[in-house]
Design a protein around this motif. Structure first.
Motif, PDB file in Angstrom:
ATOM      1  N   HIS A 143       4.694  -1.688   4.728  1.00  0.00           N
ATOM      2  CA  HIS A 143       5.106  -0.742   4.029  1.00  0.00           C
ATOM      3  C   HIS A 143       6.763  -0.740   3.971  1.00  0.00           C
ATOM      4  O   HIS A 143       7.419  -0.686   4.948  1.00  0.00           O
ATOM      5  CB  HIS A 143       4.725   0.921   4.145  1.00  0.00           C
ATOM      6  CG  HIS A 143       3.438   1.057   3.719  1.00  0.00           C
ATOM      7  ND1 HIS A 143       2.157   0.620   4.035  1.00  0.00           N
ATOM      8  CD2 HIS A 143       3.104   2.097   2.873  1.00  0.00           C
ATOM      9  CE1 HIS A 143       1.241   1.150   3.459  1.00  0.00           C
ATOM     10  NE2 HIS A 143       1.622   1.939   2.529  1.00  0.00           N
TER      11      HIS A 143
ATOM     12  N   MET B 266      -9.875  10.936  -3.746  1.00  0.00           N
ATOM     13  CA  MET B 266      -8.388  10.386  -3.753  1.00  0.00           C
ATOM     14  C   MET B 266      -8.264   8.913  -3.432  1.00  0.00           C
ATOM     15  O   MET B 266      -7.343   8.304  -3.712  1.00  0.00           O
ATOM     16  CB  MET B 266      -8.041  11.480  -2.419  1.00  0.00           C
ATOM     17  CG  MET B 266      -6.654  10.837  -1.949  1.00  0.00           C
ATOM     18  SD  MET B 266      -5.871  12.063  -0.986  1.00  0.00           S
ATOM     19  CE  MET B 266      -5.053  11.045   0.237  1.00  0.00           C
TER      20      MET B 266
ATOM     21  N   ASP C 108      -4.320   1.741  -4.541  1.00  0.00           N
ATOM     22  CA  ASP C 108      -4.348   3.016  -3.905  1.00  0.00           C
ATOM     23  C   ASP C 108      -4.260   4.163  -4.764  1.00  0.00           C
ATOM     24  O   ASP C 108      -4.033   4.491  -5.833  1.00  0.00           O
ATOM     25  CB  ASP C 108      -2.869   2.851  -3.124  1.00  0.00           C
ATOM     26  CG  ASP C 108      -3.039   3.705  -1.905  1.00  0.00           C
ATOM     27  OD1 ASP C 108      -4.076   4.274  -1.360  1.00  0.00           O
ATOM     28  OD2 ASP C 108      -2.102   3.853  -0.912  1.00  0.00           O
TER      29      ASP C 108
ATOM     30  N   ASN D 107       4.374  10.820   6.394  1.00  0.00           N
ATOM     31  CA  ASN D 107       4.651   9.244   5.608  1.00  0.00           C
ATOM     32  C   ASN D 107       5.933   9.462   5.099  1.00  0.00           C
ATOM     33  O   ASN D 107       6.337  10.083   4.075  1.00  0.00           O
ATOM     34  CB  ASN D 107       3.599   9.506   4.320  1.00  0.00           C
ATOM     35  CG  ASN D 107       2.143   9.151   4.756  1.00  0.00           C
ATOM     36  OD1 ASN D 107       1.752   8.836   5.706  1.00  0.00           O
ATOM     37  ND2 ASN D 107       1.339   9.308   3.747  1.00  0.00           N
TER      38      ASN D 107
END
Ligand code: FHN
Length: 581
Positions: free
Chosen positions: A40, A13, A207, A59
């Motif tokens: 972010h 991942m 990412d 998140n």
């Protein structure tokens, strides 16, 4: 240095399996910098963790997926996104005050919305929002003016806005042709834009590479090398490429890693702004996490999540500035330092710069005394940064330091010591008045092994514990040795997690020197979660008191064995806690 053990699923991942032992010259600034700001910020910040009256946790930048917001509804948020309080200069000033040396901002997160003017997709802040300003351009200019480096986060595989990319429904992956079309028409052109319109780019931070092919990762890397050869690339480009390793989210490892690496951390339990997430780490916790990462040779990148207007939450900026004030007197023990041989220190960690050792006292020492095990041939001056001289007593086995009394102890006191160590003792030495933690990674193991267990507490909020696993009845053992510099009564507590797939308990045994103590361990109640369409085992750890023991001065050996049962028990640590009778 010991390699960090990583779980293969998470390796896929996060793409962290890659590791370069030979950092290129372009990485030399990176290992000096040590501390960075992650930002972010995007359309999700405007939602602040709430959709149609329902609050989401974990998140915040995943709200589109977690709240099942349609593509159209989410795209419409761009029309409301007007962060009039955004000031690139306020953010760079905060980074400077915090003592951070570079910034990485989400140029495009998984939601597919670009925070810069893009010709590859109109779903960008300049073309799709009333704000109409190029965030990346303003931040690039402010960083240049402030002497900070700037990197761009770019989600290369997931793009929930594009039907051809990996989207919100993991059961419906795009075809290879469709994904290639997305890479050719959006991802690669946008990465090119980032590398050609904003001056020198310190790094591109990819990412969740997930299903990215080797050719796909390689093409991105080649493109970056051709446009800006000095631009660093993190390992989440996937397929073993990149210049440095990004560990799992929020992972502060207990051992080091070869080559360049970083830990990325949240300040609360989310990356993108969530108004109702108040689980902030204190300044002391952040400074401690920074120290633990730097002492193992890594960089620490701490996130801020500005709100939909561009304001950094007050607790976040206040805390960062508090750590920044600590760094003003203690920064020489962080920036441009190297890790030392891995010592087992009950009070904290060590960094090194040339002949100077820095002792970071993460636990406040009892009676102001600290023991540094090892044999030293030359011990020069010692002083506590920002305070004054420290008395040093040299013995053949260790150095004893006595700290000056101070009315205003530092958040993390640091002692600077000029000393050359002839022989570093791997053995744990503890003063009887202090708690002494025997970590799983420090045990001598027979017939079992240490792995890093991790799980999500909230969505995307990762927790880690190193554990001894696979202990079989009677044939496996874990042994710790330690020397106590004085006698005293202490409790011995075990921190563990036991799978509930067998009712009842298992029997274990602790041998301290010649004394044998059997004890039971009960299931802790771990369970499988299917929240947010993802299946994860949520581990629960508990501390169980094995007993009270009177331990004399001198060496001790503690051995754990399992007597019954075969189901999974993860042993994290033993702790000896002083007991005042
Ligand atoms: O899915 C993202 C997440 O939203 C966040 O950006 C983190 C930061 O490291 N990376 C991914 C998960 O690992």
């Amino acid at each position: 240095m010991t390699q960090i053990k990583s779980n293969t699923t998470m390796g896929a991942m996060w793409g962290e399996a890659s590791s370069r032992g030979q950092p290129a010259a372009r990485g030399s600034w990176f290992s000096r910098a040590r501390y960075a700001m992650f930002i972010h910020w995007g359309l999700y910040s405007h939602l602040a963790g709430v959709w149609r009256g329902q609050s989401y946790f974990g998140n915040g930048e995943w709200i589109r997926r977690n709240a099942h917001i349609s593509r159209e509804d989410y795209a419409a948020i761009a029309g409301e996104f007007n962060p009039t309080d955004f000031s690139a200069r306020a953010w760079t000033q905060l980074a400077l005050d915090a003592g951070m040396k570079y910034i990485v901002i989400t140029a495009k997160h998984h939601d597919g919305f670009a925070m810069f003017k893009s010709h590859a997709s109109a779903f960008n802040i300049v073309d799709a929002s009333p704000f109409g300003r190029d965030i990346c351009a303003e931040l690039a200019q402010a960083c240049r003016d402030a002497g900070l480096r700037l990197g761009f986060y770019y989600s290369q595989t997931q793009d929930w806005h594009e039907p051809d990319a990996y989207g919100t429904d993991s059961s419906k992956p795009p075809t290879l042709e469709a994904f290639q079309r997305y890479l050719d028409t959006k991802a690669r052109p946008q990465v090119r834009e980032l590398l050609t319109h904003y001056g020198e780019v310190a790094l591109i931070w990819f990412d969740t590479p997930g299903p990215m092919s080797r050719e796909g990762s390689q093409a991105l890397q080649d493109e970056i090398r051709a446009l800006q050869p000095n631009c660093l690339i993190n390992s989440r480009i996937g397929n073993g490429l990149g210049d440095y390793v990004t560990l799992g989210d929020q992972e502060v490892p207990s051992t080091g890693h070869d080559g360049l690496w970083e830990t990325v951390d949240t300040h609360n339990d989310t990356w993108g702004y969530i108004a109702h997430d108040t689980n902030w780490k204190s300044a002391r916790e952040i400074a401690s996490r920074l120290v633990r990462v730097v002492a193992r040779g890594g960089n620490y990148m701490l996130n801020i999540g500005p709100d939909g207007l561009g304001r950094v939450p007050g607790v976040s900026s206040d805390t960062l500035r508090q750590v920044g004030r600590w760094l003003r007197t203690h920064g020489e023990a962080i920036y441009d330092t190297q890790p030392t041989a891995a010592l087992d220190l009950p009070w904290g960690d060590l960094t090194r710069r040339g002949d100077d050792l820095y002792l970071h006292l993460l636990e406040q020492p009892r009676e102001g005394r600290v023991i540094l095990p090892g044999r030293f041939d030359h011990v020069g001056e010692a002083h506590q940064l920002g305070v004054g001289p420290v008395a040093c007593r040299v013995t053949p086995q260790y150095l004893e330091l006595t700290l000056p009394r101070t009315a205003d102890p530092a958040m993390v006191p640091v002692v600077k010591l000029r000393a050359s160590m002839v022989h570093s003792a791997q053995e744990r030495m503890a003063l009887p008045g202090m708690a002494c933690r025997l970590e799983s990674s420090r045990a001598q193991l027979v017939g079992c092994r240490v792995v890093t267990r991790h799980w999500m507490e909230k969505f995307g909020d990762w927790k880690y514990r190193e554990c001894i696993v696979d202990m079989a009845p009677t044939s496996s053992s874990a042994t710790w040795t330690m020397t106590r510099l004085g006698e005293g009564l202490c409790s011995v507590d075990i921190e563990y997690s036991a799978h509930p797939d067998e009712a009842g308990h298992t029997i274990w045994q602790l041998d301290i020197n010649e004394r044998t103590t059997p004890f039971p361990l009960f299931p802790t109640g771990n369970y499988l979660t299917r929240e947010y369409e993802m299946g994860f085992e949520r581990l629960i750890f508990r501390s169980y008191r094995i007993g009270l023991f009177h331990l004399g001065a001198g060496p001790h050996q503690l051995t754990l064995t399992r007597l019954t049962g075969s189901h999974r028990v993860d042993l994290h640590a033993l702790t000896l806690n002083p007991v005042v009778a």
